[in-house]
Structure formats: C-alpha cells, structure tokens
Design a protein around this motif. Structure first.
Motif, PDB file in Angstrom:
ATOM      1  N   ASP A   7      -9.712   1.487   7.909  1.00 38.12           N
ATOM      2  CA  ASP A   7      -9.450   2.112   6.678  1.00 38.12           C
ATOM      3  C   ASP A   7      -8.285   3.160   6.996  1.00 38.12           C
ATOM      4  O   ASP A   7      -7.398   3.296   5.972  1.00 38.12           O
ATOM      5  CB  ASP A   7     -10.555   2.850   6.125  1.00 38.12           C
ATOM      6  CG  ASP A   7     -11.721   2.104   5.606  1.00 38.12           C
ATOM      7  OD1 ASP A   7     -11.246   0.954   5.450  1.00 38.12           O
ATOM      8  OD2 ASP A   7     -12.755   2.457   5.667  1.00 38.12           O
ATOM      9  N   SER A  10      -5.131   1.049   7.477  1.00 40.44           N
ATOM     10  CA  SER A  10      -4.510   0.582   6.039  1.00 40.44           C
ATOM     11  C   SER A  10      -4.014   1.597   5.366  1.00 40.44           C
ATOM     12  O   SER A  10      -2.906   1.266   4.564  1.00 40.44           O
ATOM     13  CB  SER A  10      -5.624   0.079   5.391  1.00 40.44           C
ATOM     14  OG  SER A  10      -6.397  -1.279   5.860  1.00 40.44           O
ATOM     15  N   ALA A  11      -4.349   2.937   5.402  1.00 46.47           N
ATOM     16  CA  ALA A  11      -3.926   3.945   4.645  1.00 46.47           C
ATOM     17  C   ALA A  11      -2.483   4.322   5.327  1.00 46.47           C
ATOM     18  O   ALA A  11      -1.511   4.866   4.636  1.00 46.47           O
ATOM     19  CB  ALA A  11      -4.786   5.292   4.633  1.00 46.47           C
ATOM     20  N   ARG A  13      -0.463   2.392   6.967  1.00 46.73           N
ATOM     21  CA  ARG A  13       0.516   1.226   6.686  1.00 46.73           C
ATOM     22  C   ARG A  13       1.051   1.350   5.336  1.00 46.73           C
ATOM     23  O   ARG A  13       1.739   1.158   4.758  1.00 46.73           O
ATOM     24  CB  ARG A  13      -0.061  -0.237   7.055  1.00 46.73           C
ATOM     25  CG  ARG A  13      -0.307  -0.331   8.597  1.00 46.73           C
ATOM     26  CD  ARG A  13      -1.064  -1.734   8.737  1.00 46.73           C
ATOM     27  NE  ARG A  13      -0.852  -2.007  10.210  1.00 46.73           N
ATOM     28  CZ  ARG A  13      -1.422  -2.876  10.803  1.00 46.73           C
ATOM     29  NH1 ARG A  13      -2.374  -3.663  10.265  1.00 46.73           N
ATOM     30  NH2 ARG A  13      -1.485  -3.044  12.255  1.00 46.73           N
ATOM     31  N   ARG A  14       0.040   1.559   4.360  1.00 51.43           N
ATOM     32  CA  ARG A  14       0.538   1.720   2.843  1.00 51.43           C
ATOM     33  C   ARG A  14       1.509   2.855   2.765  1.00 51.43           C
ATOM     34  O   ARG A  14       2.558   2.603   1.939  1.00 51.43           O
ATOM     35  CB  ARG A  14      -0.989   1.873   1.966  1.00 51.43           C
ATOM     36  CG  ARG A  14      -0.678   1.927   0.602  1.00 51.43           C
ATOM     37  CD  ARG A  14      -2.176   2.143   0.039  1.00 51.43           C
ATOM     38  NE  ARG A  14      -2.894   2.974   0.281  1.00 51.43           N
ATOM     39  CZ  ARG A  14      -4.145   2.709   0.959  1.00 51.43           C
ATOM     40  NH1 ARG A  14      -4.476   1.506   1.157  1.00 51.43           N
ATOM     41  NH2 ARG A  14      -4.948   3.728   1.384  1.00 51.43           N
ATOM     42  N   THR A  15       0.926   3.883   3.264  1.00 59.26           N
ATOM     43  CA  THR A  15       1.990   5.172   3.409  1.00 59.26           C
ATOM     44  C   THR A  15       3.299   4.930   3.660  1.00 59.26           C
ATOM     45  O   THR A  15       4.362   5.167   3.159  1.00 59.26           O
ATOM     46  CB  THR A  15       1.431   6.382   3.602  1.00 59.26           C
ATOM     47  OG1 THR A  15      -0.178   6.615   3.212  1.00 59.26           O
ATOM     48  CG2 THR A  15       1.994   7.722   3.461  1.00 59.26           C
ATOM     49  N   GLU A  17       4.788   1.871   4.179  1.00 55.50           N
ATOM     50  CA  GLU A  17       5.592   1.034   3.251  1.00 55.50           C
ATOM     51  C   GLU A  17       6.057   1.268   1.958  1.00 55.50           C
ATOM     52  O   GLU A  17       7.111   1.287   1.626  1.00 55.50           O
ATOM     53  CB  GLU A  17       4.830  -0.098   3.049  1.00 55.50           C
ATOM     54  CG  GLU A  17       4.483  -0.891   4.494  1.00 55.50           C
ATOM     55  CD  GLU A  17       3.230  -2.014   4.369  1.00 55.50           C
ATOM     56  OE1 GLU A  17       2.713  -2.201   3.265  1.00 55.50           O
ATOM     57  OE2 GLU A  17       2.936  -2.507   5.225  1.00 55.50           O
ATOM     58  N   ARG A  18       5.133   2.331   1.467  1.00 52.81           N
ATOM     59  CA  ARG A  18       5.453   2.653  -0.169  1.00 52.81           C
ATOM     60  C   ARG A  18       5.903   4.078  -0.404  1.00 52.81           C
ATOM     61  O   ARG A  18       6.239   4.499  -1.698  1.00 52.81           O
ATOM     62  CB  ARG A  18       4.062   2.277  -0.956  1.00 52.81           C
ATOM     63  CG  ARG A  18       3.747   0.933  -0.539  1.00 52.81           C
ATOM     64  CD  ARG A  18       2.413   0.690  -1.569  1.00 52.81           C
ATOM     65  NE  ARG A  18       2.633   0.875  -2.758  1.00 52.81           N
ATOM     66  CZ  ARG A  18       1.520   1.125  -3.577  1.00 52.81           C
ATOM     67  NH1 ARG A  18       0.302   0.525  -3.365  1.00 52.81           N
ATOM     68  NH2 ARG A  18       1.896   1.148  -5.160  1.00 52.81           N
ATOM     69  N   LEU A  64       3.640   7.385  -4.101  1.00 49.67           N
ATOM     70  CA  LEU A  64       3.669   5.897  -3.872  1.00 49.67           C
ATOM     71  C   LEU A  64       4.858   5.398  -4.674  1.00 49.67           C
ATOM     72  O   LEU A  64       4.879   5.494  -5.797  1.00 49.67           O
ATOM     73  CB  LEU A  64       2.384   5.053  -4.209  1.00 49.67           C
ATOM     74  CG  LEU A  64       1.120   5.625  -3.457  1.00 49.67           C
ATOM     75  CD1 LEU A  64      -0.041   4.938  -4.119  1.00 49.67           C
ATOM     76  CD2 LEU A  64       1.155   4.684  -2.255  1.00 49.67           C
ATOM     77  N   ASP A  65       5.496   4.468  -4.134  1.00 47.67           N
ATOM     78  CA  ASP A  65       6.849   3.678  -4.628  1.00 47.67           C
ATOM     79  C   ASP A  65       7.725   4.788  -5.106  1.00 47.67           C
ATOM     80  O   ASP A  65       8.803   4.290  -6.084  1.00 47.67           O
ATOM     81  CB  ASP A  65       6.360   2.772  -5.866  1.00 47.67           C
ATOM     82  CG  ASP A  65       5.090   1.967  -5.232  1.00 47.67           C
ATOM     83  OD1 ASP A  65       5.397   1.538  -4.292  1.00 47.67           O
ATOM     84  OD2 ASP A  65       4.169   1.769  -6.067  1.00 47.67           O
ATOM     85  N   PRO A 295      -6.789   4.164  -1.693  1.00 51.44           N
ATOM     86  CA  PRO A 295      -5.372   3.547  -2.039  1.00 51.44           C
ATOM     87  C   PRO A 295      -5.104   4.118  -3.488  1.00 51.44           C
ATOM     88  O   PRO A 295      -3.867   3.570  -3.908  1.00 51.44           O
ATOM     89  CB  PRO A 295      -5.917   2.177  -2.362  1.00 51.44           C
ATOM     90  CG  PRO A 295      -7.445   2.167  -2.406  1.00 51.44           C
ATOM     91  CD  PRO A 295      -7.934   3.237  -1.761  1.00 51.44           C
TER      92      PRO A 295
END
Length: 447
Positions: A7, A10-11, A13-15, A17-18, A64-65, A295
């Motif tokens: 977890d 994943s948090a 990598r998400r941060t 990337e985005r 995000l994004d 997420p």
C-alpha cells in the motif's frame, strides 16, 4: 513484501507519477521512482514539509494530475508556523466523509440511537460534518456554547463538545457560574488543536461530574488531526477506553511509566491510528513523518513532516500483568499501533536543563483549586540558571505571593529544573486574551 508496504509503495508511485510538485522534488533529489523497491529505499526518500510544498508550489501542482478538481471543502491549517497548508476534499467524497465521521461518533457515543447535540467549539473554519447529530457551530464563543446547553440540553440524551482543552475549560467554568448543572447532562468532550494534559482530562471530568470508573460514563478524549493530512489522524478511541486507561495508569505510576516509556516526569499523548489510511514513521530526531495512502486523497503527501515529535510504543509482555492490575484492558491493546505524541519539541532552558510547556500544563491542572484560578495560558522564558513562567489568572483573581508559591510547588512535581513563577492579572497578561482562542497559543517567550 508485506501487504502494508504494498500500500505504501502504491501510494508513493501514484504520487510520483501524478503530482507535478512531487515529481519536481524527486528530480531535484536525483531519485528515480522505479528505484524504490523496499522499505529501506522508501525511508531514503526526501522528507516533505510545509515549506517545500505549500509554501513553494501553487496548490494545483500539489494535486493529483495538477488539477484541483471539483472541490467540496477546503480545510486551512492554523498558520502557526508562518505557512498555511490546505486539506482538500472532493465534492463527490463529501457524503463518504460525513458517513465516516458519523460512524466514528456512533462507535464512541452511539449517536445514531441517542439523540445528540454536537457543539463545535473549534476555531472558525474547522468543520465537523455530521448528519447523525444536531450540529451547532459556535467557534470560540463560550457564551454561545453555554447558551446552547442551557436551552437545548434537556431536549437531547447527550451533548458532545468539541474544542481545545483550555477553551472547553472556559466554557464549563462559565456555564457553572451561570447556573448550568453539568452533572445533570450527559456531556462528552473531544479535545483537539493541541495536546491534552492528563490532569486537564481529570479537571474537565470533575467539572462535568463524570465518574470515570463507571462503565458507561461520558468520555473526555483527545484527537489529533493535521489540516493538510486529515481530521482525526491519531486518536484515543476507539477502542472505547483502553488507551485512556493506559495513559492514566502511566500518569499515576512512575514504575509503569518507566517500564513502558522509559521514564519521564509526565506522559505525552498516547494515540493509535488506522494503518490503512496513513503510514507513520519517526526519524532519528523523533520527528513525526506521515504518508497518506488513500487513492482518493486530492493532495497526497509522502514522508511529510508534521512538526510534531513522538515515538512508537511497544508494551513489554512482562508489564501486562501490572497494567491489568491497574485497570488497563491490555487485551484490547494487543495488535494496536500505539504512538506517543509529545508536542512540537519546543522548550526553554534553565541553565542546561530543558523545560517543556507540556510539563507545565500538567502542573497547572494538578490541583482543581488552583486550576480554576488560571486560564491555563502561560509564557515560559529561558534563564542562565532558572527558567521563568508567567501564568495568566482568570478575571477577578489577583496575584499574590501565596499563589506564586502554590503554582511553583505544582510545577516542581513535573519539572526537575528550577523555575521562577509569577502569576499575572487577566488583563495585564498581554497574551492569550479571548481573541487568541482562534489561534494556537504560543507558550514560549523565546520564539
């Protein structure tokens, strides 16, 4: 790899990337996101904090994004550090947020089956969304809170007061002076904004005529949130009373305190947290680092330094029997992540010895007869041999040598270093007048 770290990874990598701002920070630190594969790698990541995030980047670049999205609410930090940070909640997430808070309140107080008046006394801008309770928001107006209880208290099974400890103290004392018999109402208190002294809990329970030994007694509990990370990140309950009873036992017993915490003259806040919501670390300086895992977090933060200090708590099995004898339900604590939060680590010095404001708070509330004479606001200053403390008295109480000596004796219970004590009239104190309840109080003259 354990599921919890999956977890966390994943948090991260998400941060990476985005979130444009986090990509920039990693690039500047020479970190390639694909090189982070295990916990040691993760712990080598740069630490984030207000100054290299909210102060440096436009808010959208922290999202995000790179977009704010459709927001339902924005929570602002106190600005106590000189930098404002923001917690964002998407409009689509607002019903789930309210449901989460109501579920928590129901676990604590059974608000879905007991008609409940919730009075939010937190400073303006800090909301407590609820559909299960009747909500009144007074901000830092003690007279409004008292008037609400006087007018509506008899129409509800229970009242929940939410506010900072010194302000709730003011509300309860004002109510008592205006004829409110607090013991006739079932009143719970949730304390936030700053650490709750254990003696302050006892003092508030006394004002409310709560017998904490009763199984269904009203609760005075503490919760810690961080605006940019979320409300109620760290909490004493649930479980219902176990952590409160643990802290109370450590507070009363030097031997238990030494066995569990390694010593100390006072007990910092004890909390648990949801490891599916946040990942918690303490660095070599005992600074608290938090990573958000959901997420759906609009502003995800990785290894974010909150400014608080603390440590993990592990209860030795050999101590469990003594804790059980002290009334602590140790079986409820097994498997819980436990931490201490000891404040911001700020202190003054008496020569080479540190004097912490958290210790002075315990002293001010130790004697109910003295606690009712002070607002609980004070200012500490360093000295070459002795620290100095100025204590604000409530309106109508005048300073004298006897009061100075009495407070000095209480402070000596929790502070080994020498401290000169001076009590001051309410209006002459110069700090901590009514308006200051809107801001975190600054206890140190040196800052």
């Amino acid at each position: 790899m354990s599921q919890p770290f999956e977890d966390v990874l994943s948090a991260f990598r998400r941060t990476a990337e985005r979130v444009p701002a986090y990509r920039a920070l990693l690039s500047e630190a020479g970190v390639r996101p694909d090189s982070i594969r295990n916990l040691d790698d993760f712990r080598s990541l740069p630490v984030t904090e207000k100054r290299n995030t909210f102060q440096r980047f436009p808010i959208e670049e922290l999202c995000l994004d790179g977009r704010l999205g459709r927001l339902g609410a924005v929570l602002t930090s106190s600005g106590h550090s000189g930098v404002f940070a923001f917690g964002l909640t998407e409009a689509d997430a607002m019903p789930a947020t309210t449901q989460w808070i109501d579920t928590l309140l129901d676990m604590l107080f059974r608000v879905r089956s007991r008609p409940t008046l919730l009075i939010n006394c937190l400073p303006m801008g800090v909301k407590v969304p609820t559909e299960a309770c009747t909500l009144a928001e007074t901000s830092v107006r003690p007279d409004m809170a008292v008037a609400l209880v006087a007018a509506f208290g008899k129409h509800y099974e229970q009242v929940v007061l939410v506010g900072e400890a010194a302000f709730v103290k003011h509300v309860l004392e004002l109510g008592r002076s205006r004829g409110v018999a607090w013991g006739r109402h079932r009143v719970h208190v949730i304390v936030g904004e700053e650490p709750l002294a254990e003696n302050a809990r006892g003092y508030l329970e006394g004002l409310l005529e709560i017998d904490s030994a009763e199984a269904d007694a009203p609760l005075v509990i503490s919760s810690m949130g961080v605006a940019e990370l979320g409300l109620n990140l760290f909490f004493e309950a649930p479980p219902h009373r176990a952590i409160v009873q643990l802290r109370r036992a450590l507070h009363r017993s030097k031997e238990l305190r030494s066995a569990v915490l390694g010593g100390g003259d006072w007990v910092p806040c004890l909390f648990t947290y949801d490891p599916q919501r946040i990942y918690v670390e303490f660095d070599a300086e005992e600074s608290l680092l938090v990573s958000t895992l959901s997420p759906w977090t609009r502003v995800p933060l990785i290894r974010y330094r909150t400014g608080d200090c603390g440590a993990f708590v592990r209860i030795p099995a050999t101590v469990e029997p003594a804790l059980a004898d002290a009334g602590v339900p140790v079986e409820q604590l097994r498997g819980l992540p436990l931490v201490t939060i000891s404040g911001r680590g700020h202190h003054v010095r008496a020569g080479d010895a540190a004097v912490f404001p958290e210790a002075v708070k315990e002293a001010l509330y130790h004697s109910a007869a003295l606690a009712e004479r002070t607002t609980a606001n004070f200012r500490l200053a360093s000295g070459p041999e002795r620290a100095r403390v100025r204590i604000q008295l409530v309106p109508g109480v005048e300073p004298n040598d006897e009061l100075n000596r009495a407070f000095a004796a209480e402070i000596a219970r929790y502070v080994a270093a020498p401290v000169d004590v001076r009590t001051e009239p309410y209006a002459a104190f110069g700090d901590g007048m009514a308006l200051d309840y809107e801001r975190k109080f600054t206890y140190l003259e040196d800052r």
